[in-house]
Write a protein that holds these residues in place. Structure first.
Motif, PDB file in Angstrom:
ATOM      1  N   ALA A  42     106.472 135.753 -56.880  1.00  0.00           N
ATOM      2  CA  ALA A  42     105.109 135.416 -57.618  1.00  0.00           C
ATOM      3  C   ALA A  42     104.562 136.976 -57.613  1.00  0.00           C
ATOM      4  N   SER A  43     104.506 137.146 -56.775  1.00  0.00           N
ATOM      5  CA  SER A  43     104.207 138.988 -56.471  1.00  0.00           C
ATOM      6  C   SER A  43     104.964 139.596 -57.139  1.00  0.00           C
ATOM      7  N   ALA A  44     105.999 139.684 -57.399  1.00  0.00           N
ATOM      8  CA  ALA A  44     107.268 140.614 -58.308  1.00  0.00           C
ATOM      9  C   ALA A  44     106.758 140.584 -59.611  1.00  0.00           C
ATOM     10  N   VAL A  45     106.655 138.968 -59.631  1.00  0.00           N
ATOM     11  CA  VAL A  45     106.103 139.032 -61.651  1.00  0.00           C
ATOM     12  C   VAL A  45     104.953 139.938 -61.854  1.00  0.00           C
ATOM     13  N   ALA A  46     104.104 139.473 -60.717  1.00  0.00           N
ATOM     14  CA  ALA A  46     102.612 140.123 -61.400  1.00  0.00           C
ATOM     15  C   ALA A  46     102.364 141.389 -61.181  1.00  0.00           C
ATOM     16  N   GLU A  47     103.745 142.003 -60.208  1.00  0.00           N
ATOM     17  CA  GLU A  47     103.614 143.068 -60.361  1.00  0.00           C
ATOM     18  C   GLU A  47     104.358 144.285 -61.769  1.00  0.00           C
ATOM     19  N   VAL A  48     104.894 143.463 -62.516  1.00  0.00           N
ATOM     20  CA  VAL A  48     105.075 144.126 -63.666  1.00  0.00           C
ATOM     21  C   VAL A  48     105.039 143.117 -64.858  1.00  0.00           C
ATOM     22  N   TYR A  49     104.640 141.636 -65.056  1.00  0.00           N
ATOM     23  CA  TYR A  49     104.198 141.571 -65.972  1.00  0.00           C
ATOM     24  C   TYR A  49     103.041 140.465 -65.770  1.00  0.00           C
ATOM     25  N   PRO A 190     119.016 138.224 -66.368  1.00  0.00           N
ATOM     26  CA  PRO A 190     118.031 138.854 -66.306  1.00  0.00           C
ATOM     27  C   PRO A 190     117.781 139.870 -66.420  1.00  0.00           C
ATOM     28  N   ASP A 191     116.084 139.771 -66.837  1.00  0.00           N
ATOM     29  CA  ASP A 191     115.613 141.192 -66.935  1.00  0.00           C
ATOM     30  C   ASP A 191     115.274 141.535 -65.332  1.00  0.00           C
ATOM     31  N   MET A 192     114.468 140.308 -64.659  1.00  0.00           N
ATOM     32  CA  MET A 192     114.010 140.785 -63.561  1.00  0.00           C
ATOM     33  C   MET A 192     115.213 140.220 -62.363  1.00  0.00           C
ATOM     34  N   LEU A 193     115.507 141.556 -60.886  1.00  0.00           N
ATOM     35  CA  LEU A 193     116.239 140.600 -59.962  1.00  0.00           C
ATOM     36  C   LEU A 193     114.820 140.347 -58.668  1.00  0.00           C
ATOM     37  N   VAL A 194     114.360 139.251 -58.012  1.00  0.00           N
ATOM     38  CA  VAL A 194     113.781 139.185 -57.218  1.00  0.00           C
ATOM     39  C   VAL A 194     114.761 138.311 -55.588  1.00  0.00           C
ATOM     40  N   LYS A 227     122.783 144.676 -38.411  1.00  0.00           N
ATOM     41  CA  LYS A 227     123.277 146.144 -39.016  1.00  0.00           C
ATOM     42  C   LYS A 227     122.347 146.836 -40.392  1.00  0.00           C
ATOM     43  N   LEU A 228     121.094 145.887 -40.742  1.00  0.00           N
ATOM     44  CA  LEU A 228     120.972 146.247 -42.133  1.00  0.00           C
ATOM     45  C   LEU A 228     119.548 146.903 -42.425  1.00  0.00           C
ATOM     46  N   ARG A 229     120.147 147.366 -43.546  1.00  0.00           N
ATOM     47  CA  ARG A 229     119.668 148.355 -43.474  1.00  0.00           C
ATOM     48  C   ARG A 229     118.212 148.187 -44.927  1.00  0.00           C
ATOM     49  N   LEU A 230     117.365 148.112 -44.438  1.00  0.00           N
ATOM     50  CA  LEU A 230     115.965 147.491 -45.713  1.00  0.00           C
ATOM     51  C   LEU A 230     114.650 148.795 -46.068  1.00  0.00           C
ATOM     52  N   PRO A 231     113.933 148.456 -47.047  1.00  0.00           N
ATOM     53  CA  PRO A 231     113.262 148.974 -47.731  1.00  0.00           C
ATOM     54  C   PRO A 231     111.676 148.722 -46.551  1.00  0.00           C
ATOM     55  N   LYS A 232     111.063 149.533 -46.729  1.00  0.00           N
ATOM     56  CA  LYS A 232     109.422 149.581 -46.361  1.00  0.00           C
ATOM     57  C   LYS A 232     108.706 148.675 -47.281  1.00  0.00           C
ATOM     58  N   TYR A 233     107.934 147.820 -47.026  1.00  0.00           N
ATOM     59  CA  TYR A 233     107.106 147.324 -48.247  1.00  0.00           C
ATOM     60  C   TYR A 233     105.716 147.834 -47.647  1.00  0.00           C
ATOM     61  N   PRO A 234     105.521 148.100 -48.733  1.00  0.00           N
ATOM     62  CA  PRO A 234     104.226 148.982 -49.070  1.00  0.00           C
ATOM     63  C   PRO A 234     102.663 148.359 -48.654  1.00  0.00           C
ATOM     64  N   GLY A 235     101.684 148.736 -47.852  1.00  0.00           N
ATOM     65  CA  GLY A 235     100.332 148.297 -47.338  1.00  0.00           C
ATOM     66  C   GLY A 235     100.530 147.129 -47.166  1.00  0.00           C
ATOM     67  N   THR A 236      99.892 145.685 -47.682  1.00  0.00           N
ATOM     68  CA  THR A 236     100.424 144.538 -47.424  1.00  0.00           C
ATOM     69  C   THR A 236     101.257 143.981 -48.403  1.00  0.00           C
ATOM     70  N   ALA A 237     101.883 144.546 -48.874  1.00  0.00           N
ATOM     71  CA  ALA A 237     102.562 143.507 -50.596  1.00  0.00           C
ATOM     72  C   ALA A 237     103.523 142.454 -49.804  1.00  0.00           C
ATOM     73  N   MET A 238     104.104 141.744 -50.252  1.00  0.00           N
ATOM     74  CA  MET A 238     105.112 140.556 -50.051  1.00  0.00           C
ATOM     75  C   MET A 238     106.220 140.961 -50.499  1.00  0.00           C
ATOM     76  N   CYS A 239     106.530 142.210 -51.269  1.00  0.00           N
ATOM     77  CA  CYS A 239     107.634 142.408 -52.291  1.00  0.00           C
ATOM     78  C   CYS A 239     107.417 143.948 -52.411  1.00  0.00           C
TER      79      CYS A 239
END
Length: 372
Positions: A42-49, A190-194, A227-239
């Motif tokens: 839901a947070s990813a959807v709200a970020e864009v749409y 899809p237009d978006m993949l989460v 050995k996971l390399r994952l991006p950092k989440y900004p602030g309090t973001a869930m995505c």
């Protein structure tokens, strides 16, 4: 190598093992993980749409955990100001899923009858594809098989003046193999993949506009073990948006020259490589293309009047070139939305030839395609 280019991708077995670890010694429950996953979607959807433009949401839920993620996402989207509806034809009788349904019913979120899709697509701005997750194997069975086919060809069913709903897939686009991607060519586009927890291998072939990662809960022990390399989440973001730059690295975004020895013999394969380059650079609207047609006499339809009136001709639609959006490309050709009664529809009927021009300024490249 920057952070996005080094993101890890999981095999099906690794994804299952990580889930077992999380719900085993690490103390997570399935409902807790489902809640976090649905909130991430839901947070990813709200970020864009934004709900002011994309208010009506259809959430299509499968019978497993992916469908549960969709139910949770629908609840959060409701609280974010959207108007979700649910299509949930194969309900899981477990108390967890029954509770998610009850929560949505308490918010008066409507559940659509089984027989009303895909006719109902026209009424929505966003379709959330929460049908199958990474554990699904085999071929989809009714009613999901026909539904996936309808979603895959969704944009071709819409008139030119009407935008088709955007599709947001949860973790795995339906119809895709978790590792090989859309190997049949008939899966959802899809237009978006989460992606959840970490992207699965199939995400490497995702060429949609937006790729997000959700699941801000992976403990350091799991990160180290796999050995996971994952991006950092900004602030309090869930995505966090990871885009397509993590999938395709363009070593030289502005090539000095084109060499015949570097060109693929298959023109469709060559186009797909160039299109992937355009997406990877973050170019705005890489799928925008100029469509040019001519009448049965082979002439464009610009009236022979003063050049100062050319802008007026564009406004009233008297020119033979116009911008359209690429919806699909395969060995059968290029697909875009059109109205058969439009000028270009008439011209193509009279003279079944056209040209498509993609202008990718960042790459110093124009790609001209002749269609017959």
């Amino acid at each position: 190598m920057n952070e996005q280019e080094s993101i890890s991708y999981l095999t099906q077995q690794q994804a299952a093992e990580i889930d077992d670890l999380l719900m085993g010694n690490l103390g997570f429950s399935i409902d807790q993980l489902m809640e976090l996953a649905g909130l991430s979607v839901a947070s990813a959807v709200a970020e864009v749409y934004k709900p002011s433009e994309y208010n009506r949401v259809l959430v299509i839920c499968g019978p497993g955990n992916n469908g549960g993620d969709g139910l949770v996402a629908a609840r959060h989207l409701h609280h974010f100001g959207y108007k979700p509806s649910i299509w949930y034809p194969k309900r899981t009788p477990k108390p967890l899923y029954a509770g998610l349904v009850t929560q949505l019913e308490s918010l008066s979120v409507p559940f659509i009858s089984i027989d009303s899709l895909p006719q109902e697509f026209l009424n929505f701005d966003i379709i959330v594809d929460a049908i199958f997750g990474f554990s699904f194997q085999g071929n989809p069975r009714p009613p999901f098989d026909d539904l996936i086919m309808s979603m895959a060809s969704l944009s071709a069913h819409y008139p030119e003046h009407q935008k088709s709903p955007v599709i947001v897939s949860v973790d795995i686009p339906s119809g895709w193999h978790v590792e090989d991607g859309d190997r049949s060519g008939d899966g959802t586009r899809p237009d978006m993949l989460v992606s959840l927890t970490a992207p699965k291998l199939c995400a490497r072939t995702f060429s949609g506009r937006y790729h997000f990662l959700g699941g801000r809960f992976v403990p350091p022990s799991v990160m180290q073990k796999y050995k996971l390399r994952l991006p950092k989440y900004p602030g309090t973001a869930m995505c966090v948006q990871i885009g397509n730059s993590c999938q395709i690295k363009v070593e030289d975004p502005v090539p000095a020259k084109f060499l015949q020895k570097n060109v693929e013999a298959d023109p469709f394969l060559q186009f797909q490589k160039w299109f992937d380059d355009a997406v990877a650079t973050g170019l705005k609207d890489p799928d925008a293309m100029a469509l040019s047609t001519a009448n049965k006499d082979g002439k464009p339809c610009v009236s022979p009047i003063l050049l100062s009136f050319f802008l007026l001709q564009i406004i009233i639609g008297q020119n033979s070139s116009r911008m359209v959006q690429l919806k699909k490309v395969d060995r059968e050709g290029f697909v875009w939305c059109s109205n058969y009664g439009s000028r270009k529809g008439h011209e193509i009927a009279e003279n079944p030839h056209a040209s498509l021009l993609f202008y990718w300024n960042t790459l110093n490249r124009q790609d001209l395609t002749i269609e017959a």
